[in-house]
Design an enzyme around this catalytic site. Structure first.
Site, PDB file in Angstrom:
ATOM      1  N   THR A  25       0.844  -1.193   0.000  1.00 46.27           N
ATOM      2  CA  THR A  25       0.000   0.000   0.000  1.00 46.27           C
ATOM      3  C   THR A  25       0.880   1.244   0.000  1.00 46.27           C
ATOM      4  O   THR A  25       1.799   1.363   0.796  1.00 46.27           O
ATOM      5  CB  THR A  25      -0.922  -0.013   1.228  1.00 46.27           C
ATOM      6  N   HIS A 179      -7.139 -11.098  -1.168  1.00 47.81           N
ATOM      7  CA  HIS A 179      -6.556 -10.657   0.111  1.00 47.81           C
ATOM      8  C   HIS A 179      -7.394 -11.251   1.253  1.00 47.81           C
ATOM      9  O   HIS A 179      -8.449 -10.751   1.579  1.00 47.81           O
ATOM     10  CB  HIS A 179      -6.529  -9.139   0.202  1.00 47.81           C
ATOM     11  N   ASN A 182      -4.084 -10.392   7.092  1.00 47.91           N
ATOM     12  CA  ASN A 182      -3.847  -9.137   7.808  1.00 47.91           C
ATOM     13  C   ASN A 182      -5.057  -8.492   8.475  1.00 47.91           C
ATOM     14  O   ASN A 182      -5.139  -7.271   8.575  1.00 47.91           O
ATOM     15  CB  ASN A 182      -3.179  -8.129   6.870  1.00 47.91           C
ATOM     16  N   ASN A 239      -3.778  -5.360  12.483  1.00 44.64           N
ATOM     17  CA  ASN A 239      -5.164  -4.861  12.525  1.00 44.64           C
ATOM     18  C   ASN A 239      -6.015  -5.597  13.556  1.00 44.64           C
ATOM     19  O   ASN A 239      -7.202  -5.857  13.320  1.00 44.64           O
ATOM     20  CB  ASN A 239      -5.784  -4.926  11.131  1.00 44.64           C
TER      21      ASN A 239
HETATM   22  C1  LIG Z   1      -3.054  -3.692   2.528  1.00 42.19           C
HETATM   23  C2  LIG Z   1      -2.316  -3.669   3.621  1.00 42.19           C
HETATM   24  C3  LIG Z   1      -1.960  -4.951   4.284  1.00 42.19           C
HETATM   25  O1  LIG Z   1      -2.227  -6.015   3.704  1.00 42.19           O
HETATM   26  O2  LIG Z   1      -1.403  -4.895   5.384  1.00 42.19           O
HETATM   27  C4  LIG Z   1      -1.790  -2.391   4.195  1.00 42.19           C
HETATM   28  C5  LIG Z   1      -2.659  -1.317   4.359  1.00 42.19           C
HETATM   29  C6  LIG Z   1      -2.162  -0.118   4.889  1.00 42.19           C
HETATM   30  C7  LIG Z   1      -0.833   0.004   5.239  1.00 42.19           C
HETATM   31  C8  LIG Z   1       0.021  -1.094   5.080  1.00 42.19           C
HETATM   32  C9  LIG Z   1      -0.461  -2.297   4.558  1.00 42.19           C
END
Ligand SMILES: C=C(C(=O)O)c1ccccc1
Length: 371
Positions: A25, A179, A182, A239
């Site tokens: 990202t 995806h 995460n 997250n």
């Molecule tokens: C798409 C992301 C992920 O998979 O961690 C992401 C999103 C925001 C900042 C860093 C990474």
């Protein structure tokens, strides 16, 4: 002995080498639309065996950060077409990472400034990135989500199907990566820490994997399993992801993925961007058993590993057959010609983490290649 520089066929994808660029990202797509700089950025890195795009939202509901790209508007798809044409002109292969953030979002990014959606109404203890009217970016707390109604889920499955179809047929991608890592929507459904549902999509491992498998089924039936990959992160805390017993869950998931003829399974080992030995629960995750669960069930997709690899470790895991490809993130940010540098054992540029997210050309398309 297999090396990083040997070609490989991953599903329908003929790849020139075993070095993949991980999804990164960069928050440089205003109005969810990639720019000419995006075209330059990806084409500079086209010698990778496989480019995996930055997370790309399947809908506005699936968007969780400012200035991330989308696959849900004609101008977005047209802009991505310029990127994929440029990558193909350099002989590269590129897939789109199709992404729904679920609860990792903010009201200001959501349709009608509504609540982000999630399997359960549990706010993520994490931050997202917004850009203010002054153009300055900042990380802010995510908003309180609402639990999706069971009746809404089939619509999101169709959003994934539509985005994957558009990615390949209109934007010119060679395929997609789902995806499912995460702590984003699909991972939120998988994990007991984020999924407290009492319907057919919550409770047992089978139920928590149901939504992911419905998405996989829809996308592979639309574009073919050979053009479909998936990203998983069995133990990441990213997250606010959590599950105290990930091994049976993820062994079940890959066992169910096996029949789809996927191009690849992409595994983040440990904490995303953090320690490779991070674990959830009271025992280390067994990545060899995880891979064996996929292969023993008939899974033929290439096995891609990621997180904290350097050239030496990558050469070892490929030579020993523990992985088919290795994905590199930050090294590719700073080294557009990473493949050549690895091949020639050249010194690497150092990434500047102050320019990872947001901004312009600096730290995006200005890293020098070897002359
Ligand atoms: C798409 C992301 C992920 O998979 O961690 C992401 C999103 C925001 C900042 C860093 C990474």
């Amino acid at each position: 002995m297999t090396t990083l520089f040997d070609p490989i066929k991953a599903g329908d994808l003929q790849l020139a080498n075993r070095i993949a660029m991980a999804p990164l990202t960069r928050n440089r797509s205003p109005n969810a639309t990639p720019t000419e700089m995006s075209t330059t950025y990806y084409s500079q890195r086209a010698t990778a065996g496989l480019l995996i795009s930055e997370g790309t939202a399947i809908t506005q509901q699936g968007q969780g950060y400012a200035d991330v790209p989308g696959l849900y508007g004609p101008e977005q798809l047209a802009a991505w077409r310029k990127v994929t044409d440029a990558v193909h002109a350099e002989g590269g292969k590129i897939v789109a990472q199709v992404w729904h953030v679920g609860r990792v979002s903010h009201n200001s990014l959501q349709p009608g400034a509504g609540k982000p959606v999630a399997p359960s109404a549990i706010r993520a203890k994490t931050r997202t990135y917004l850009i203010g009217a002054d153009g300055n970016g900042s990380f802010v707390e995510t908003s309180e989500p609402r639990a999706l109604e069971t009746s809404e889920l089939s619509g999101i499955v169709e959003d994934y199907r539509r985005a994957a179809k558009a990615a390949v047929e209109e934007a010119g991608f060679d395929g997609v990566e789902i995806h499912a890592a995460n702590g984003y929507l699909l991972d939120q459904f998988l994990l007991s820490g984020t999924n407290h549902r009492t319907d057919a999509y919550g409770g047992s491992i089978e139920n928590r994997a149901r939504f992911l498998l419905e998405v996989v089924d829809a996308i592979t039936s639309e574009i073919g399993g050979g053009r479909t990959g998936i990203r998983l992160s069995p133990v990441t805390p990213a997250n606010d992801a959590s599950d105290p017993d990930p091994q049976p869950l993820f062994n079940h998931v890959v066992g169910k993925l096996a029949p789809y003829g996927l191009a690849f399974v992409h595994v983040i080992e440990g904490a995303t961007g953090g320690p490779r030995d991070f674990q959830q629960g009271n025992q280390p995750f067994d990545y060899a058993a995880f891979k064996a669960a996929y292969r023993d069930a008939g899974g033929t997709g290439a096995w891609i590993v990621n997180n904290g690899y350097d050239r030496k470790l990558a050469e070892e895991v490929v030579a020993e057959g523990r992985a088919d490809l290795v994905a590199f993130g930050k090294p590719f940010i700073a080294n557009p010609d990473l493949v050549r540098r690895f091949k020639e054992n050249s010194e690497l540029n150092t990434p500047d983490n102050t320019t990872f997210y947001g901004g312009g050309a600096k730290g995006y398309i200005d890293y020098p290649a070897l002359t």
